[in-house]
Design an enzyme around this catalytic site. Structure first.
Site, short mmCIF file in Angstrom:
data_model
loop_
_atom_site.label_atom_id
_atom_site.label_comp_id
_atom_site.label_asym_id
_atom_site.label_seq_id
_atom_site.Cartn_x
_atom_site.Cartn_y
_atom_site.Cartn_z
N ASP A 170 0.87 -1.18 0.00
CA ASP A 170 0.00 0.00 0.00
C ASP A 170 0.90 1.23 0.00
OD1 ASP A 170 -1.99 -1.83 0.23
OD2 ASP A 170 -2.82 -1.08 2.11
N ASP B 150 -15.27 -3.67 -1.93
CA ASP B 150 -15.02 -3.41 -0.51
C ASP B 150 -16.38 -3.36 0.16
OD1 ASP B 150 -12.36 -3.09 -1.22
OD2 ASP B 150 -12.56 -0.94 -1.51
#
EC number: 5.3.1.16
Length: 240
Positions: free
Chosen positions: A8, A129
């Site tokens: 990330d 998500d």
């Protein structure tokens, strides 16, 4: 099952967020390219990269480092975070990214997703998500009323082959994945499912592998040394 180590990237650094909250940032490495080499050298088959600035519409911040990874690491990478139009997809693929992950636009513009799938085929992955079974969008800031399983079926219908499914309530919490939803998606669709969020232990990896999932993304548990990458990789190669 493929283990995808997660990188990330926020402000050109390798970080992890807790539950997607941008004020809960833990910086693991100052140089994401170094991390990509580390995973490649440990035997990773594929690397999962998220442009966290892009997810918050801060575009261009991490472009160069992502291109550097794509050009220097000779294993496939998939990249997501703020990919909401054709130009961004095209520029990532031109930069050497193997697969591009679409997020919010799967809810906001399904027709565009279909167009992109028609053009780029298996290079397009959709990230779902979800929180309590409902899809979250815009860097997890908004929870919609769209049912995540229904969306999976719609995506399959328009030709999407692979999804990344993240249960937000589990992500970065080291509490274990939401096995039930993965089981339901595997049972009710033929999508390649990549599990993401909450993969915490080698037991979690075993259980996901037993469900015949396509892959699992592991981030925090690798960086916090709760899971040994090589052990997880070996486990996934057994019996294949």
């Amino acid at each position: 099952m493929i283990i995808f180590p997660a990188i990330d990237i926020k402000d050109n650094k390798c970080v992890r967020l807790t539950q997607g909250e941008f004020d809960k940032v833990n910086v693991y490495y100052d140089n994401p390219l170094e991390v990509a080499y580390k995973w490649k050298n440990e035997g990773a088959e594929y690397i999962h990269i998220v442009d966290l600035n892009g997810a918050r519409s801060e575009f261009g911040v991490n472009t160069k480092i992502i291109e550097d990874i794509a050009n220097n690491i000779d294993i496939p990478i998939q990249v997501g975070g703020g990919v909401r139009d054709k130009e961004k997809v095209k520029s990532l693929i031109n930069a050497g990214v193997t697969r591009v992950i679409l997020g919010s636009i799967a809810i906001e513009n399904l027709n565009l997703v279909e167009e992109l799938v028609n053009e780029y085929k298996e290079k397009i992955v959709v990230s779902i998500d979800a929180k309590d079974g409902k899809v979250a969008v815009r860097g997890w800031e908004v929870v919609s009323n769209v049912d995540s399983l229904t969306l999976c079926k719609q995506l399959e219908k328009i030709g999407v082959q692979t999804i990344v499914y993240t249960d937000i309530s589990k992500d970065g919490m080291l509490q274990g994945p939401n096995f039930d939803i993965y089981e339901r998606i595997a049972k009710e669709t033929s999508l390649n499912v990549i599990a993401s969020g909450g993969v915490t232990s080698i037991e979690d990896v075993k259980r996901l592998k037993a469900m015949n999932l396509y892959g699992a993304i592991i981030g925090k548990a690798l960086y916090d040394k709760k899971i040994d990458f090589k052990e997880a990789q070996q486990l996934c190669l057994l019996g294949e």
